[in-house]
Design an enzyme around this catalytic site. Structure first.
Site, PDB file in Angstrom:
ATOM      1  N   SER A 136     -11.718  -4.255   8.265  1.00 27.03           N
ATOM      2  CA  SER A 136     -12.539  -3.065   8.008  1.00 27.03           C
ATOM      3  C   SER A 136     -13.608  -3.414   6.981  1.00 27.03           C
ATOM      4  O   SER A 136     -13.393  -4.312   6.154  1.00 27.03           O
ATOM      5  CB  SER A 136     -11.666  -1.950   7.435  1.00 27.03           C
ATOM      6  OG  SER A 136     -12.458  -0.882   6.945  1.00 27.03           O
ATOM      7  N   TYR A 149      -5.000   0.972   1.231  1.00 24.26           N
ATOM      8  CA  TYR A 149      -5.552   0.479   2.507  1.00 24.26           C
ATOM      9  C   TYR A 149      -6.481  -0.716   2.292  1.00 24.26           C
ATOM     10  O   TYR A 149      -6.380  -1.734   2.997  1.00 24.26           O
ATOM     11  CB  TYR A 149      -6.312   1.633   3.154  1.00 24.26           C
ATOM     12  CG  TYR A 149      -6.966   1.348   4.484  1.00 24.26           C
ATOM     13  CD1 TYR A 149      -6.203   1.234   5.646  1.00 24.26           C
ATOM     14  CD2 TYR A 149      -8.361   1.243   4.587  1.00 24.26           C
ATOM     15  CE1 TYR A 149      -6.810   1.015   6.874  1.00 24.26           C
ATOM     16  CE2 TYR A 149      -8.971   1.028   5.814  1.00 24.26           C
ATOM     17  CZ  TYR A 149      -8.195   0.906   6.959  1.00 24.26           C
ATOM     18  OH  TYR A 149      -8.797   0.687   8.169  1.00 24.26           O
TER      19      TYR A 149
HETATM   20  N1  LIG Z   1     -11.278   4.454  12.531  1.00 26.06           N
HETATM   21  C1  LIG Z   1     -11.955   3.790  11.613  1.00 26.06           C
HETATM   22  O1  LIG Z   1     -12.905   4.325  11.018  1.00 26.06           O
HETATM   23  C2  LIG Z   1     -11.603   2.363  11.283  1.00 26.06           C
HETATM   24  C3  LIG Z   1     -12.499   1.653  10.472  1.00 26.06           C
HETATM   25  C4  LIG Z   1     -12.210   0.341  10.137  1.00 26.06           C
HETATM   26  C5  LIG Z   1     -11.058  -0.244  10.623  1.00 26.06           C
HETATM   27  N2  LIG Z   1     -10.199   0.474  11.398  1.00 26.06           N
HETATM   28  C6  LIG Z   1      -8.995  -0.210  11.864  1.00 26.06           C
HETATM   29  O2  LIG Z   1      -9.001  -0.225  13.270  1.00 26.06           O
HETATM   30  C7  LIG Z   1      -7.664  -0.277  13.755  1.00 26.06           C
HETATM   31  C8  LIG Z   1      -7.473   0.836  14.768  1.00 26.06           C
HETATM   32  O3  LIG Z   1      -7.643   2.068  14.068  1.00 26.06           O
HETATM   33  P1  LIG Z   1      -8.014   3.436  14.786  1.00 26.06           P
HETATM   34  O4  LIG Z   1      -9.039   4.072  13.945  1.00 26.06           O
HETATM   35  O5  LIG Z   1      -8.220   3.237  16.203  1.00 26.06           O
HETATM   36  O6  LIG Z   1      -6.666   4.235  14.468  1.00 26.06           O
HETATM   37  P2  LIG Z   1      -5.571   4.929  15.375  1.00 26.06           P
HETATM   38  O7  LIG Z   1      -6.204   5.682  16.487  1.00 26.06           O
HETATM   39  O8  LIG Z   1      -4.681   5.651  14.422  1.00 26.06           O
HETATM   40  O9  LIG Z   1      -4.805   3.687  16.019  1.00 26.06           O
HETATM   41  C9  LIG Z   1      -3.866   2.941  15.328  1.00 26.06           C
HETATM   42  C10 LIG Z   1      -3.035   2.208  16.350  1.00 26.06           C
HETATM   43  O10 LIG Z   1      -2.095   1.357  15.698  1.00 26.06           O
HETATM   44  C11 LIG Z   1      -0.808   1.586  16.256  1.00 26.06           C
HETATM   45  N3  LIG Z   1       0.218   1.276  15.254  1.00 26.06           N
HETATM   46  C12 LIG Z   1       0.361   1.793  14.010  1.00 26.06           C
HETATM   47  N4  LIG Z   1       1.446   1.263  13.407  1.00 26.06           N
HETATM   48  C13 LIG Z   1       1.976   0.378  14.291  1.00 26.06           C
HETATM   49  C14 LIG Z   1       3.101  -0.485  14.271  1.00 26.06           C
HETATM   50  N5  LIG Z   1       3.919  -0.567  13.210  1.00 26.06           N
HETATM   51  N6  LIG Z   1       3.354  -1.265  15.349  1.00 26.06           N
HETATM   52  C15 LIG Z   1       2.545  -1.200  16.440  1.00 26.06           C
HETATM   53  N7  LIG Z   1       1.473  -0.403  16.525  1.00 26.06           N
HETATM   54  C16 LIG Z   1       1.200   0.377  15.465  1.00 26.06           C
HETATM   55  C17 LIG Z   1      -0.833   3.052  16.667  1.00 26.06           C
HETATM   56  O11 LIG Z   1       0.091   3.342  17.692  1.00 26.06           O
HETATM   57  P3  LIG Z   1       1.582   3.898  17.487  1.00 26.06           P
HETATM   58  O12 LIG Z   1       1.528   4.949  16.418  1.00 26.06           O
HETATM   59  O13 LIG Z   1       1.921   4.387  18.835  1.00 26.06           O
HETATM   60  O14 LIG Z   1       2.401   2.715  17.097  1.00 26.06           O
HETATM   61  C18 LIG Z   1      -2.235   3.133  17.253  1.00 26.06           C
HETATM   62  O15 LIG Z   1      -2.238   2.628  18.568  1.00 26.06           O
HETATM   63  C19 LIG Z   1      -6.754  -0.149  12.523  1.00 26.06           C
HETATM   64  O16 LIG Z   1      -6.339  -1.435  12.123  1.00 26.06           O
HETATM   65  C20 LIG Z   1      -7.681   0.450  11.484  1.00 26.06           C
HETATM   66  O17 LIG Z   1      -7.281   0.143  10.181  1.00 26.06           O
HETATM   67  C21 LIG Z   1     -10.441   1.754  11.742  1.00 26.06           C
END
Ligand SMILES: NC(=O)c1ccc[n+]([C@@H]2O[C@H](COP(=O)([O-])OP(=O)(O)OC[C@H]3O[C@@H](n4cnc5c(N)ncnc54)[C@H](OP(=O)(O)O)[C@@H]3O)[C@@H](O)[C@H]2O)c1
Length: 251
Positions: A136, A149
């Site tokens: 991120s 985080y």
């Molecule tokens: N959205 C943003 O603005 C943003 C910005 C920078 C980086 N990111 C990063 O991008 C990635 C995806 O984020 P997102 O925004 O798409 O969030 P999200 O929709 O909440 O997706 C998170 C995913 O991770 C899975 N997950 C969480 N804990 C897990 C575990 N212990 N084992 C396996 N799967 C797990 C969740 O599925 P389950 O709950 O079904 O396991 C879900 O599929 C993350 O690493 C986040 O930190 C996001």
């Protein structure tokens, strides 16, 4: 997406919602054989016929190794991994719970390490493969509310920088994806303004394009990334003044 993609088989973690889900869907639509992982098995079933659902908790190292064996036995060698499983909660000074810090480090950082440990020996034996994970822009510097985080994402950027040279010697490409704010369940809890907020479809497209171009860092949106990288270079007194004004609305 520009042109045919350079991978036959991909494994995407964090594929039940948000950015990971979109990446899995777009790769599958482009003809890549995709294995999709997250804990919610039910949500993975809805990704469509071309996607193999592999329910997994990435904090379980043995389960990650078995998942890699299972995917490769069914789909063939994984030539791209996009490790996106992650979790986030803003931390306030009034609730500094060490368990929360540990949970974020275990999921966001060790979750990627567990998957890399399962994949790297196999890719090294083949002398090919592309490993990527979603860190991120919050990993560029310390930011208010991101005390739990941010370090997990900074660790992921450092992990990519650390592994890149030796992995390259073994024929394995390493990339780190650094998104800005993306509209997903993860950011829905934020009660502050999110500049340059993107849709997950666009974030996935940019991630795939950057990986296909072979970039080490795939970061977006570009203007937000450029601003943050410039802020990171400021001397600390200026840095803290600017961040406090921008995030804490200090005068
Ligand atoms: N959205 C943003 O603005 C943003 C910005 C920078 C980086 N990111 C990063 O991008 C990635 C995806 O984020 P997102 O925004 O798409 O969030 P999200 O929709 O909440 O997706 C998170 C995913 O991770 C899975 N997950 C969480 N804990 C897990 C575990 N212990 N084992 C396996 N799967 C797990 C969740 O599925 P389950 O709950 O079904 O396991 C879900 O599929 C993350 O690493 C986040 O930190 C996001």
């Amino acid at each position: 997406m520009a042109g045919p993609l350079p991978w036959k088989t991909a494994w995407v973690t964090g594929a039940s919602t948000g950015i990971g889900r979109e990446i899995a869907l777009q790769l599958a639509a482009a003809g890549v054989k995709v294995a999709a992982s997250a804990r919610s098995a039910d949500k993975l079933q809805h990704l469509g016929q071309g996607v193999m659902a592999v329910p997994l908790d990435v904090t379980d190292g043995d389960a990650c190794r078995r998942a890699v064996e299972n995917i490769e036995s069914k789909l063939g060698p994984i030539d791209l991994a996009v490790l996106g499983a992650g979790t986030y909660r803003p931390v306030s000074l009034d609730e500094l719970d060490p368990a929360e810090f540990s949970h974020m480090m275990t999921t966001n950082y060790m979750g990627v390490v567990n998957c890399v440990a399962g994949l790297a020996p196999r890719m090294a034996a083949r002398g090919s493969g592309h490993l990527s994970w979603i860190a991120s822009v919050a990993g560029y510097m310390g930011l208010p509310k991101a005390a739990a985080y941010g370090p997990s994402k900074a660790a992921l950027i450092s992990l990519a920088e650390s592994l890149y040279p030796e992995m390259k010697q073994r024929g394995i490409r390493v990339s780190v994806i650094n998104p800005g704010f993306v509209e997903t369940p993860l950011t829905a809890q934020n009660d502050f303004a999110m500049p340059f907020l993107m849709k997950p479809e666009e974030a996935a497209r940019r991630s795939i394009d950057g990986l296909a171009a072979g970039r080490f860092e795939v970061a977006y949106p570009r203007r937000f990334v450029a601003i943050l990288k410039a802020v990171r270079l400021l001397p600390y007194p200026m840095f803290f003044r600017l961040i406090s004004r921008a995030v804490l609305k200090e005068r």
